[in-house]
Structure formats: structure tokens, C-alpha cells
Motif scaffolding. Structure first.
Motif, PDB file in Angstrom:
ATOM      1  N   CYS A 100       2.717   2.230   3.329  1.00 30.83           N
ATOM      2  CA  CYS A 100       3.919   1.434   3.633  1.00 30.83           C
ATOM      3  C   CYS A 100       5.074   1.822   2.701  1.00 30.83           C
ATOM      4  O   CYS A 100       6.225   1.860   3.121  1.00 30.83           O
ATOM      5  CB  CYS A 100       3.615  -0.057   3.546  1.00 30.83           C
ATOM      6  SG  CYS A 100       2.558  -0.603   4.910  1.00 30.83           S
TER       7      CYS A 100
ATOM      8  N   CYS B  83      -1.668  -6.088   2.729  1.00 30.58           N
ATOM      9  CA  CYS B  83      -0.509  -5.418   2.155  1.00 30.58           C
ATOM     10  C   CYS B  83       0.726  -6.258   2.471  1.00 30.58           C
ATOM     11  O   CYS B  83       0.937  -6.638   3.617  1.00 30.58           O
ATOM     12  CB  CYS B  83      -0.430  -4.036   2.789  1.00 30.58           C
ATOM     13  SG  CYS B  83       1.116  -3.205   2.540  1.00 30.58           S
TER      14      CYS B  83
ATOM     15  N   CYS C 125       0.828  -1.211   0.000  1.00 29.02           N
ATOM     16  CA  CYS C 125       0.000   0.000   0.000  1.00 29.02           C
ATOM     17  C   CYS C 125       0.862   1.261   0.000  1.00 29.02           C
ATOM     18  O   CYS C 125       2.054   1.232   0.298  1.00 29.02           O
ATOM     19  CB  CYS C 125      -0.968  -0.009   1.183  1.00 29.02           C
ATOM     20  SG  CYS C 125      -0.234   0.512   2.731  1.00 29.02           S
TER      21      CYS C 125
ATOM     22  N   CYS D 274      -0.035  -0.570   9.280  1.00 25.77           N
ATOM     23  CA  CYS D 274      -0.473  -0.572   7.880  1.00 25.77           C
ATOM     24  C   CYS D 274      -1.980  -0.311   7.886  1.00 25.77           C
ATOM     25  O   CYS D 274      -2.730  -0.987   8.590  1.00 25.77           O
ATOM     26  CB  CYS D 274      -0.169  -1.916   7.215  1.00 25.77           C
ATOM     27  SG  CYS D 274      -0.977  -2.066   5.598  1.00 25.77           S
ATOM     28  N   PRO D 275      -2.443   0.676   7.094  1.00 19.92           N
ATOM     29  CA  PRO D 275      -3.871   1.005   7.097  1.00 19.92           C
ATOM     30  C   PRO D 275      -4.772  -0.182   6.752  1.00 19.92           C
ATOM     31  O   PRO D 275      -5.888  -0.283   7.249  1.00 19.92           O
ATOM     32  CB  PRO D 275      -4.006   2.104   6.047  1.00 19.92           C
ATOM     33  CG  PRO D 275      -2.648   2.419   5.552  1.00 19.92           C
ATOM     34  CD  PRO D 275      -1.648   1.552   6.225  1.00 19.92           C
TER      35      PRO D 275
HETATM   36 ZN   LIG Z   1       0.609  -1.377   3.940  1.00 15.46          ZN
END
Ligand SMILES: [Zn+2]
Ligand SMILES: Nc1ncnc2c1ncn2[C@@H]1O[C@H](COP(=O)(O)OP(=O)(O)O)[C@@H](O)[C@H]1O
Ligand SMILES: [Mg+2]
Length: 324
Positions: free
Chosen positions: A162, A293, A159, A181-182
Motif C-alpha cells: 500500500c 493494514c 503494509c 491490499c495483500p
Molecule cells: Zn496494505
């Protein structure tokens, strides 16, 4: 705003991002949000008014529709006496983090947004005597693009947040890569959300701030002056989570308080809203594209253990481990 009665001494520096600077009223539960610009960028007052009005209109007509009116405070554009804005700007200058001083507060138009101070928002009348806690999360984009127009292979796996982490550490903006990480936060899976929130608490950068009665008690004012001590945070939060346990302290207590905080935030994020739209993080109904991700340490460690966290979602339940 009552024009004639504006006194800069009643307002204090509250915070700023890349585009705006916020001051808070000392007594009343309101803030003023001013735009900022590089020193040589000349904008007309009309342009600034329109820019601010667009932000208000977006909140009113788009965000409120999606999130429900209890969750969107779009505020209003106000016109302030220019002398007040100039004096205010001088007054707060010394409190601004150095890294943000490449832009100046707009003192020429006299326009700003007036909003409720969300760090002091009283949501329950019965809790009037208790301190007000506010958790601010800037979660960033929680999806990976699946469009064939995105041709770089890595962008279908990792993503944007990151990828940016690597860039920001390489350029010296932050010292350490965050494990946040979202996609983990948005996953709707409790374990992944716990991991994401704990990672945010470990490396808050400018993605997490915690306020008590309007004062920042955890987070970064500036990359150079982080306020991020878990035992201090636990000291502030202990009365909320363990009100009768007055004696306990030390690392064990700190960990217990942090765990409670992570669990409470997860519960809030997973709960429904007035419109039944916000807060419903359902793992089954997400957008198309990968839901994991590859840069997230949580997903990486699960992949090493052979769990299925691939693009099709969670076909098998996640084992109960917390990496890191
Ligand atoms: Zn990520
Ligand atoms: N309504 C509000 N109440 C309390 N604090 C606010 C409010 N709006 C913004 N802030 C604080 O000011 C900071 C900067 O405002 P923000 O709108 O994020 O600026 P930018 O657009 O530059 O990112 C935020 O991170 C938040 O801590
Ligand atoms: Mg911001």
C-alpha cells in the motif's frame, strides 16, 4: 532440449518482468525463461548458470517443501545453441513493451530455464475439450512487521504494498491507486478476500493476469497498454460459469460473471492442498503483528462503522458490507 533442433520460429514472446523474459513454444506446453540485464552489466556464463541453478534449487528444496509437489514446477537449467538465442532475441524484440527494454535478454551464456507452460497446464483429463483458464496473481508481502527494529511508526500500520502504491502513482508508474491490499487477500476472511480480488480486477496493474489457452485475455502487458475490459473478460468467461445461458449479456451479466470468478478464486485459495500446507489461509494462525493494514479501504470503512478489525484479529464477526 534437443540442441540441434532448436528453431526460433517455433517460439513466441510470452511475457517478462524486471528480471526475466519468457518465451513459449507454439505447440508444446513449455516455456523458456531467460535472464535479462542492463546493457553494460557483464556476467560470465558460469555466473548466469549458477544464478539459474539457484532458482531451480530453491524451488526444489524450499518451495516444494512448503507448498507440496503438485504446486511447484521448478523446471531445469538448459543450455541452448547461441545462434538460436540470438535469432530468438531479434525475433521477439518488437513485441516487448517499451518500458521493459531498459534491459536486454542474455544472449551470451546460452543458459535458460525450461519450465512447463503454466498458462496451458491441463490439470483434468476429462476436461480436455474445454479451454484452459489460468489466473496469475502476484500477491506481494502479506504481513506488517512487528519487530522493534522497524522504527518508523507508519510501517507498523500500513503494509509495504500500500505504501508503494502511493509512490508509484506519485512517480507516474500507474495512473490510479489500487484498492487491493495483500493483507485482505491473505486474511482467510471471505469478504475481505472478495474485496481484494475485486480490487485486483479493477486495477490489475502487474499483479493480475488472466490467460485463456495461453493467450492473455486480461491484465497489463505494459503500463501503457492494459488489456482490462470487464465486458470482454465476462464474454470469455461466461461459457465457464453459465454454459447454458447463451442469451444473457450486458452489465448485469458482466457483474454476475465477475462475482462468480471472484468466488471461485476465493474457494481455490481457501481449499487445502496435497500436503495440507498450501491454501490453508486460517485467520487464527497467522503471523504476529497487525492483521489489518490501515491503508486498506475495506478495513477503513469497517473501522468507520465501529467493527473490530484491530491487531488482535476478528473478535467480532465482520458485517456483511462491501465497501467501494
Ligand atoms: Zn496494505
Ligand atoms: N512457467 C511459466 N508458464 C507460463 N508463464 C510464465 C511462466 N513463468 C513465467 N511466466 C510469465 O512470464 C512473466 C514473467 O516471468 P517472471 O518469472 O515473473 O519474471 P520476473 O522474474 O522478471 O518477474 C510472468 O508474469 C508470467 O506471466
Ligand atoms: Mg514476475
Amino acid at each position: 532440449m534437443e540442441e540441434g533442433k532448436m528453431d526460433e520460429n517455433e517460439w513466441g514472446y510470452h511475457g517478462e518482468g524486471n528480471k526475466s523474459l519468457v518465451v513459449a513454444h507454439a505447440q508444446r506446453c513449455v516455456v523458456l525463461r531467460f535472464l535479462k540485464f542492463p546493457p553494460n552489466r557483464k556476467k560470465t556464463s558460469e555466473e548466469i548458470f549458477q544464478h539459474l541453478q539457484n532458482i531451480v534449487d530453491f524451488g526444489k528444496n524450499v518451495m516444494k517443501e512448503f507448498l507440496g509437489e503438485n504446486y511447484v514446477h521448478y523446471g531445469e537449467v538448459v543450455q541452448l545453441p547461441l545462434e538460436f538465442v540470438k535469432q530468438l532475441c531479434l525475433k521477439i524484440q518488437s513485441e516487448r513493451p517499451e518500458s521493459r527494454c531498459d534491459k536486454d535478454l542474455d544472449t551470451l551464456s546460452g543458459y535458460a530455464m525450461c519450465l512447463p507452460n503454466l498458462t496451458r497446464l491441463q490439470t483434468y483429463r476429462f476436461a480436455e475439450h474445454r479451454p484452459i483458464l489460468c489466473v496469475e496473481i502476484k500477491p506481494k508481502c502479506g504481513f506488517i512487521p512487528f519487530s522493534s527494529d522497524v522504527t518508523h511508526e507508519m510501517k507498523h500500520k500500513v503494509c509495504r504494498y500500500c505504501m508503494h502504491q502511493h509512490l508509484k502513482v506519485a512517480t507516474g508508474k500507474w495512473k490510479q491507486i489500487s484498492k487491493y491490499c495483500p493483507l485482505d487477500l491473505y486474511s482467510g476472511n471471505k469478504q475481505r478476500m472478495h474485496f481484494a480480488l475485486k480490487s485486483l480486477l479493477q486495477e490489475a496493474q502487474n499483479n493480475l493476469k488472466i490467460f485463456k489457452n495461453g493467450e492473455l485475455i486480461y491484465g497489463c502487458k505494459d503500463a501503457r497498454s492494459p488489456v482490462a475490459d470487464w465486458s470482454e473478460l465476462a464474454h470469455h468467461l461466461k461459457p465457464f460459469f453459465f454454459p447454458s445461458n447463451g442469451l444473457a449479456s450486458g452489465p448485469h451479466c458482466t457483474r454476475a460473471v465477475i462475482r462468480e470468478l471472484v468466488h471461485v478464486i476465493t474457494r481455490v485459495l481457501l481449499s487445502g492442498s496435497d500436503k495440507g500446507r498450501a491454501g490453508t489461509l486460517s485467520p487464527g494462525l497467522g503471523p504476529q503483528g497487525p492483521r489489518v493494514c490501515e491503508a486498506s479501504p475495506f478495513s477503513r470503512s469497517l473501522r468507520c462503522q465501529g467493527a473490530d478489525v484491530g491487531p488482535a484479529g476478528h473478535r467480532r464477526p465482520l458485517p456483511s458490507v462491501q465497501p467501494g
